[in-house]
Write a protein that holds these residues in place. Structure first.
Motif, PDB file in Angstrom:
ATOM      1  N   GLU B 233     -32.064 126.973 -15.890  1.00 55.88           N
ATOM      2  CA  GLU B 233     -32.450 127.304 -14.693  1.00 55.88           C
ATOM      3  C   GLU B 233     -32.827 126.392 -13.674  1.00 55.88           C
ATOM      4  O   GLU B 233     -32.540 126.628 -12.254  1.00 55.88           O
ATOM      5  CB  GLU B 233     -33.837 128.074 -15.053  1.00 55.88           C
ATOM      6  N   ILE B 234     -33.059 125.168 -13.924  1.00 52.23           N
ATOM      7  CA  ILE B 234     -33.621 124.226 -12.833  1.00 52.23           C
ATOM      8  C   ILE B 234     -32.258 123.740 -12.222  1.00 52.23           C
ATOM      9  O   ILE B 234     -32.239 123.346 -10.949  1.00 52.23           O
ATOM     10  CB  ILE B 234     -34.315 123.020 -13.470  1.00 52.23           C
ATOM     11  N   HIS B 235     -31.188 123.550 -13.221  1.00 55.33           N
ATOM     12  CA  HIS B 235     -30.121 123.101 -12.661  1.00 55.33           C
ATOM     13  C   HIS B 235     -29.111 123.963 -11.619  1.00 55.33           C
ATOM     14  O   HIS B 235     -28.593 123.612 -10.732  1.00 55.33           O
ATOM     15  CB  HIS B 235     -28.997 122.930 -14.003  1.00 55.33           C
ATOM     16  N   GLN B 236     -29.544 125.259 -11.852  1.00 54.67           N
ATOM     17  CA  GLN B 236     -28.892 126.241 -10.762  1.00 54.67           C
ATOM     18  C   GLN B 236     -29.725 126.569  -9.770  1.00 54.67           C
ATOM     19  O   GLN B 236     -29.357 126.986  -8.436  1.00 54.67           O
ATOM     20  CB  GLN B 236     -28.888 127.575 -11.538  1.00 54.67           C
ATOM     21  N   ASN B 237     -31.028 126.065  -9.530  1.00 52.85           N
ATOM     22  CA  ASN B 237     -32.247 126.274  -8.567  1.00 52.85           C
ATOM     23  C   ASN B 237     -31.844 125.858  -7.350  1.00 52.85           C
ATOM     24  O   ASN B 237     -31.641 124.520  -7.156  1.00 52.85           O
ATOM     25  CB  ASN B 237     -33.685 125.813  -9.064  1.00 52.85           C
ATOM     26  N   GLU B 238     -31.587 126.613  -6.253  1.00 59.46           N
ATOM     27  CA  GLU B 238     -31.138 126.017  -5.100  1.00 59.46           C
ATOM     28  C   GLU B 238     -32.084 125.268  -4.185  1.00 59.46           C
ATOM     29  O   GLU B 238     -31.831 124.010  -3.534  1.00 59.46           O
ATOM     30  CB  GLU B 238     -30.757 127.247  -3.803  1.00 59.46           C
ATOM     31  N   ASP B 239     -33.366 125.657  -4.381  1.00 58.86           N
ATOM     32  CA  ASP B 239     -34.355 124.657  -3.773  1.00 58.86           C
ATOM     33  C   ASP B 239     -34.509 123.262  -4.178  1.00 58.86           C
ATOM     34  O   ASP B 239     -34.448 122.590  -3.512  1.00 58.86           O
ATOM     35  CB  ASP B 239     -36.074 125.371  -4.226  1.00 58.86           C
ATOM     36  N   VAL B 240     -34.420 123.181  -5.782  1.00 61.42           N
ATOM     37  CA  VAL B 240     -34.559 121.678  -6.214  1.00 61.42           C
ATOM     38  C   VAL B 240     -33.367 121.150  -5.848  1.00 61.42           C
ATOM     39  O   VAL B 240     -33.240 119.970  -5.434  1.00 61.42           O
ATOM     40  CB  VAL B 240     -34.588 122.022  -7.776  1.00 61.42           C
ATOM     41  N   LYS B 241     -32.066 121.748  -5.771  1.00 59.77           N
ATOM     42  CA  LYS B 241     -30.865 121.112  -5.355  1.00 59.77           C
ATOM     43  C   LYS B 241     -30.982 120.483  -4.054  1.00 59.77           C
ATOM     44  O   LYS B 241     -30.601 119.315  -3.703  1.00 59.77           O
ATOM     45  CB  LYS B 241     -29.699 122.186  -5.428  1.00 59.77           C
ATOM     46  N   ARG B 242     -31.521 121.327  -3.046  1.00 64.60           N
ATOM     47  CA  ARG B 242     -31.777 120.928  -1.635  1.00 64.60           C
ATOM     48  C   ARG B 242     -32.736 119.582  -1.678  1.00 64.60           C
ATOM     49  O   ARG B 242     -32.454 118.656  -1.053  1.00 64.60           O
ATOM     50  CB  ARG B 242     -32.227 122.087  -0.886  1.00 64.60           C
ATOM     51  N   ALA B 243     -33.806 119.930  -2.243  1.00 65.13           N
ATOM     52  CA  ALA B 243     -35.046 118.782  -2.145  1.00 65.13           C
ATOM     53  C   ALA B 243     -34.741 117.801  -2.787  1.00 65.13           C
ATOM     54  O   ALA B 243     -35.347 116.540  -2.393  1.00 65.13           O
ATOM     55  CB  ALA B 243     -36.166 119.442  -2.516  1.00 65.13           C
ATOM     56  N   TYR B 244     -34.092 117.916  -3.815  1.00 64.36           N
ATOM     57  CA  TYR B 244     -34.368 116.686  -4.971  1.00 64.36           C
ATOM     58  C   TYR B 244     -32.931 116.178  -5.579  1.00 64.36           C
ATOM     59  O   TYR B 244     -32.488 115.061  -5.677  1.00 64.36           O
ATOM     60  CB  TYR B 244     -35.298 117.085  -5.923  1.00 64.36           C
ATOM     61  N   LEU B 245     -32.234 117.233  -6.322  1.00 58.59           N
ATOM     62  CA  LEU B 245     -31.235 116.812  -7.132  1.00 58.59           C
ATOM     63  C   LEU B 245     -29.911 116.622  -6.190  1.00 58.59           C
ATOM     64  O   LEU B 245     -29.087 116.008  -6.518  1.00 58.59           O
ATOM     65  CB  LEU B 245     -30.793 118.011  -8.113  1.00 58.59           C
ATOM     66  N   GLY B 246     -29.986 117.012  -4.808  1.00 55.01           N
ATOM     67  CA  GLY B 246     -28.992 116.894  -3.893  1.00 55.01           C
ATOM     68  C   GLY B 246     -27.763 115.673  -4.336  1.00 55.01           C
ATOM     69  O   GLY B 246     -26.688 116.192  -4.452  1.00 55.01           O
ATOM     70  N   GLY B 247     -28.330 114.434  -4.307  1.00 52.35           N
ATOM     71  CA  GLY B 247     -27.410 113.622  -4.538  1.00 52.35           C
ATOM     72  C   GLY B 247     -26.706 113.440  -5.827  1.00 52.35           C
ATOM     73  O   GLY B 247     -25.597 112.840  -6.089  1.00 52.35           O
ATOM     74  N   VAL B 248     -27.204 113.785  -6.824  1.00 54.57           N
ATOM     75  CA  VAL B 248     -26.860 113.844  -8.257  1.00 54.57           C
ATOM     76  C   VAL B 248     -26.054 114.721  -9.056  1.00 54.57           C
ATOM     77  O   VAL B 248     -26.055 114.769 -10.012  1.00 54.57           O
ATOM     78  CB  VAL B 248     -27.870 112.979  -9.203  1.00 54.57           C
ATOM     79  N   GLU B 249     -25.207 115.456  -8.210  1.00 55.37           N
ATOM     80  CA  GLU B 249     -24.237 116.211  -8.682  1.00 55.37           C
ATOM     81  C   GLU B 249     -23.438 115.623  -9.838  1.00 55.37           C
ATOM     82  O   GLU B 249     -23.139 114.678  -9.772  1.00 55.37           O
ATOM     83  CB  GLU B 249     -23.338 116.751  -7.802  1.00 55.37           C
ATOM     84  N   LYS B 250     -23.471 116.492 -11.144  1.00 52.59           N
ATOM     85  CA  LYS B 250     -22.896 115.938 -12.125  1.00 52.59           C
ATOM     86  C   LYS B 250     -21.393 116.663 -12.173  1.00 52.59           C
ATOM     87  O   LYS B 250     -21.416 117.866 -12.070  1.00 52.59           O
ATOM     88  CB  LYS B 250     -23.608 116.247 -13.280  1.00 52.59           C
TER      89      LYS B 250
END
Lengths: 328, 250
Positions: B233-250
């Protein structure tokens, strides 16, 4: 049985005691037993203080307070009520230890509210309070003159035997036995689980809080144990010099065992003992020849610490496994 | 079931709110990870829960009991243990002595004054057991200041684990580790989780570690909860992607 096991594990104490008891009978010399008595008493003082400095990591600049409480308790008790008691000397020593322990509990309670450097300052302040009390309370302590007129040493009556304590040799035996037994007890405590908890506090007191240890409580316990044995050393010095003096509470008295710990080593049990031998021996022999003894000793200390950065036995312990093998 | 519940926790340092109104719960028998950028308040949560300092407001409930504001040594006795982000071991003591220290307290022997420490067989056996568990048996006699950073981190975890806590906090367990050491730590955490059944609450900056060990991930941002769910779920979460995971796409 268990006690015998503990003795075997620390057999060096027995060897030390036997050696000290035999030597003066082979080579009777008053000068020898005088200097050995002084060394032993100061060694007990330093070993007790090192429980706090070397093993728990707290520096006290005020241990003379406990030394003086022991000294004055023994002095006052023996001067005032010695004739009426069959075991006056042991009783006075015991009271000195108990009273020092109580004073240590009070001082420890307040000082452990602070950390590190302020802890050291506050111990110094407390010891100066004790010093001021001794100076001002003249009717009880003799003021700045101290307890003059000598301290009587009534015989110890035990099991129908009456041991004459007036001879210097019997006092010497008492000092050797009291100090060696104290060494043994302190060593046993250091090797116990409690001893290992305080070492861990020395290394990292913050972490101990997160391992279920109330660091403050354990530090107070160490201060009390240390105070009790420092009190015994104080009681013995009163007997040894036949008087109690304000000097016993003065801050320079707190510094003496610190020098001994610095020179001898703080991570090895016998370190402060070696330090006591060196410092007492040097000051006894050199101070009478050299007027500027203090200056020379200070310079020696500076050079020594600059080169070694540790006490003598600390260095040896690092370089050889010998000290570990001997369980010193 | 929730083993730890944090309700409306706020911690202010002066006027700066390190945590504002954080509510979260940790479920029994899971590895929960807490992630978020530097300064998000992860370590502050740890410090407040383990009693390093009290919260400004809010409550902390452990197994139904209010433990808010209790001193660290009491929190530990309730069954919460922690490791530290900056290695916090006993440096002059050996690896064995480090682990043993925690066990002395755990076995209630810290006020034993007269029996030599090497006469306690149960203490020695338990220490060896932990050393085996963390794989440092062969280095047990080395002083901690002489072992590698990676090993020191493992000792750090071993100390926290020795007391068989019900809940263990690991603050950045792989901080400063090389990839090899990191792999070792991940294996260790997985193995400890399986063998001890302890509940883990971990903060970690290395996302590979987080996604490989966690059952559940909580994302913290500027002192507030941004997301809470399974790694999927976290991996899919748009908010998280934007705020935090943004740079580390796997």
């Amino acid at each position: 049985m268990r006690f015998l096991g503990l003795l075997r594990a620390n057999s060096w104490v027995l060897v030390l005691a036997a050696f000290l008891l035999i030597v003066p009978f082979l080579f009777p010399s008053l000068a020898f037993i005088n200097i050995v008595s002084e060394i032993l008493i100061m060694a007990l003082f330093a070993v007790s203080l090192n429980l706090l400095i070397g093993y728990t990591g707290f520096v006290s600049f005020g241990h003379a307070a406990f030394f003086a409480v022991g000294s004055y308790t023994v002095g006052i008790m023996l001067q005032r009520l010695s004739a009426s008691l069959p075991l006056a000397i042991p009783l006075a020593l015991l009271c000195g230890m108990i009273l020092s322990g109580i004073v240590a509990l009070v001082i420890g309670y307040f000082c452990t509210r602070l950390t590190a450097i302020y802890f050291a300052f506050l111990t110094l302040a407390f010891s100066q309070i004790i010093y001021a009390l001794i100076i001002k309370w003249e009717s009880f302590t003799g003021g700045d003159q101290g307890l003059v007129g000598g301290i009587p040493r009534p015989p110890i009556n035990l099991f129908g035997l009456s041991i004459d304590m007036t001879s210097p040799f019997s006092l010497y035996v008492l000092i050797v036995v009291a100090v060696c037994v104290s060494f043994l007890i302190i060593k046993i405590i250091i090797d116990s689980p409690f001893g290992w908890i305080i070492r861990a506090i020395r290394d990292n007191s913050e972490r101990m809080n997160f391992l279920g240890i109330n660091v403050r409580r354990y530090t107070i316990i160490v201060i009390v144990i240390s105070g009790i044995f420092t009190g015994l050393a104080g009681g013995l010095i009163a007997l040894h010099v036949s008087g109690s003096y304000p000097d016993h509470a003065f801050w320079t008295k707190s510094a003496e065992p610190i020098f001994m710990i610095m020179v001898g080593g703080m991570k090895v049990f016998a370190g402060p003992i070696l330090g006591a031998i060196i410092v007492t021996e040097l000051s006894a022999h050199l101070s009478s020849y050299i007027g500027l003894w203090g200056l020379i000793f200070g310079a020696f200390l500076v050079v020594f610490l600059m080169i070694s950065r540790q006490g003598i036995l600390d260095v040896l312990a690092l370089k050889t496994g010998l000290i570990k093998k001997l369980k010193l | 079931m929730a083993i730890l519940e944090i309700e409306n926790l706020t911690k202010k340092f002066g006027h700066v709110a390190a945590l504002s109104n954080v509510t979260l719960s940790i479920r029994d028998g899971e590895i929960t990870s807490l992630i978020g950028p530097n300064g998000a308040g992860k370590t502050t949560i740890y410090n407040v829960v383990t009693g390093k300092f009290p919260p400004t407001s809010g409550r902390i409930i452990f197994k139904g009991e209010d433990i808010t504001g209790l001193p660290s040594f009491t929190v530990w006795r309730k069954g919460i243990s922690r490791s530290f982000q900056i290695t916090n071991v006993f440096k002059t003591l050996t690896v064995l002595e480090n682990i043993r220290t925690a066990l002395i307290v755990h076995l209630g022997k810290s006020l034993q004054f007269f029996k030599p420490i090497d006469h306690y067989d149960d203490l020695y056996e338990k220490t060896l057991h932990i050393l085996k568990l963390i794989g440092l048996e062969d280095k047990k006699d080395l002083p901690c200041q002489e072992i590698s950073h990676g090993d020191m981190r493992i000792v750090e975890v071993g100390i926290a684990l020795a007391s068989e806590p019900e809940l263990i906090f690991l603050d950045e367990p792989t901080a400063g580790m090389n990839p090899e050491e990191t792999r070792r730590m991940v294996d260790l955490i997985k193995e400890l989780f399986e063998t001890t059944g302890t509940t883990f609450f971990i903060t970690e900056h290395d996302m590979n570690v987080v996604f490989s060990v966690s059952n559940r991930i909580i994302v913290l941002n500027y002192g507030e909860i941004l997301a809470d769910g399974t790694p999927e779920e976290i991996h899919q979460n748009e908010d998280v992607k934007r705020a935090y995971l943004g740079g580390v796409e796997k």
